[in-house]
Design an enzyme around this catalytic site. Structure first.
Site, short mmCIF file in Angstrom:
data_model
loop_
_atom_site.label_atom_id
_atom_site.label_comp_id
_atom_site.label_asym_id
_atom_site.label_seq_id
_atom_site.Cartn_x
_atom_site.Cartn_y
_atom_site.Cartn_z
N HIS A 1 0.52 -1.43 0.27
CA HIS A 1 -0.84 0.26 0.11
C HIS A 1 0.60 1.19 -0.21
O HIS A 1 0.67 1.75 0.55
CB HIS A 1 -1.15 0.39 1.42
CG HIS A 1 -1.81 -1.10 0.96
ND1 HIS A 1 -2.93 -1.27 -0.14
CD2 HIS A 1 -2.86 -1.92 1.87
CE1 HIS A 1 -3.55 -2.31 -0.03
NE2 HIS A 1 -3.79 -3.09 1.11
N HIS B 1 -9.41 2.05 0.11
CA HIS B 1 -9.68 0.74 1.29
C HIS B 1 -10.51 0.93 2.31
O HIS B 1 -10.45 0.96 3.93
CB HIS B 1 -7.89 1.06 2.14
CG HIS B 1 -7.66 -0.62 2.11
ND1 HIS B 1 -7.81 -0.94 3.40
CD2 HIS B 1 -6.27 -1.13 1.91
CE1 HIS B 1 -8.01 -2.85 3.15
NE2 HIS B 1 -7.08 -2.51 2.68
N GLU C 1 -11.57 -3.21 -3.06
CA GLU C 1 -10.39 -2.82 -3.04
C GLU C 1 -10.57 -2.19 -4.43
O GLU C 1 -9.71 -3.25 -4.99
CB GLU C 1 -9.54 -2.48 -2.89
CG GLU C 1 -9.06 -2.67 -1.06
CD GLU C 1 -7.43 -3.36 -0.43
OE1 GLU C 1 -7.25 -2.83 -0.63
OE2 GLU C 1 -8.48 -4.60 0.49
#
Ligand code: GLA
Length: 357
Positions: A116, A190, A321
């Site tokens: 991420h 997210h 996501e």
């Protein structure tokens, strides 16, 4: 910040208030409301969707996303609740990639891998924010200039994320990005959802449909092998509505944490439907992105105390996501996620809330 469910103000509107401060920078919380009692709160810190308040079939409202009441609690650390994730969401194996013959080393913040966007990804950045109100939508435009070399990614990347709400109960996220050097790019939001309300128990009874014929095979560290087998006769076949909880505890990785290859052919179309019958709430997701990571909050362990003091445990939420193929820079089988100078990356994901009257 106290929870105020502004049910009396039923007009498309936007409000801005101070959420807190990070050194000398003021961080804001924007409240977007529509005519049907849907309220979305978004911060320009990480582009975080802090709350999403919707009625149920009896007109009772709940906040259906996980998060915190105060900025300080976000700053103390959390697993990307509601945030924009990038420069590359999901994992980059061995925290490295080669682009045009140059090797780039990224931070390894998930075992040996990069997750991420690294130690300080977009989820921890303060975005410039401007609100807007049009006849049928209200929203905010968030901008962030990610400098060349940030988290070791090449190029100055100018990111623009537009959040908007309309009276069709659609929360739309539009991503736009430009760069001055070739860079991998993979963006997502997210948010952790629970259609019965955040912190109100697990999501086992939610019924999910994903229009995906294929899913991505992963190794034990959740890194794609490059193969995308058919979902037929696997736990990943959600082409027909299926209860999330059936078999979830027999899966590896303690639940779902899997990339699905969507059947949308790159066109903005409805590919996901998830519903909860007790509240009559339904979430429909449309996207032009090729993939979605379905994650059932397997790593929540009760240590995050969220809004209104509610505790978030394993399987208390789901994330869907939308994104490009994970670890594409290291996988020749996957379509490229490289953005080059002169190109503009554009993508849209829409979350539409439905509640039966
Ligand atoms: C993603 C990943 C998960 C986990 C969460 C954050 O969804 O796929 O494995 O890292 O983010 O906790």
């Amino acid at each position: 910040m106290k929870q105020k469910h502004k049910m009396n103000n039923k007009n498309l509107s936007i409000n801005k208030e101070v959420f807190g401060k990070i050194s000398n920078n003021v961080v804001y919380l924007f409240t977007l409301s529509n005519n049907n009692g849907m309220i979305v709160r978004i911060s320009n810190y990480g582009g975080i969707i802090q709350s999403l308040i919707v009625p149920d079939k009896n007109g009772q409202t709940d906040d259906i996303v996980l998060g915190f009441d105060s900025l300080d609690e976000y700053l103390a650390g959390h697993p990307y609740f509601g945030a924009i994730v990038g420069r590359c969401c999901n994992r980059i194996s061995n925290a490295r990639f080669t682009l045009d013959g140059i090797e780039y080393k990224l931070s390894a913040n998930n075992g040996n891998d990069h997750l991420h966007g690294g130690v300080e990804g977009f989820d921890k950045k303060i975005f410039e924010a401007e609100e807007f109100q049009k006849q049928h939508t209200v929203g905010i435009v968030l901008k962030y200039l990610s400098p060349d070399g940030e988290e070791n990614y090449p190029g100055n990347l100018l990111l623009k994320v537009t959040y908007s709400l309309n009276n069709k109960n659609e929360l739309k996220i539009e991503y736009e990005a430009k760069t001055d050097k070739a860079t991998p790019l993979n963006l997502s939001n997210h948010s952790y959802f629970n259609l019965t309300g955040a912190g109100n128990g697990n999501i086992y009874n939610h019924i999910l449909t994903i229009d995906a014929n294929k899913y991505t095979l992963l190794n034990e560290n959740l890194i794609p092998s490059g193969e995308n087998p058919d979902v037929s006769e696997t736990a990943f076949d959600f082409r027909k509505p299926k209860i999330i909880g059936s078999g979830i505890n027999k899966l590896p990785y303690q639940g779902f944490d899997t990339n699905f290859v969507l059947n949308n052919k790159g066109n903005l179309s409805k590919v996901i439907n998830i519903e909860e019958t007790n509240t009559g709430r339904k979430l429909e997701i449309s996207t032009d992105q090729p993939c979605v990571q379905f994650y059932t909050s397997n790593f929540l362990d009760g240590s995050n105390k969220g809004k209104l003091g509610k505790v978030y445990n394993k399987h208390d939420a789901f994330c869907l996501e939308t994104q490009q193929f994970p670890d594409a820079p290291n996988n020749e089988n996957f379509p490229s996620t490289i953005l080059r100078p002169g190109q503009v990356f554009r993508s849209t994901t829409i979350y539409k809330l439905i509640w039966e009257k």
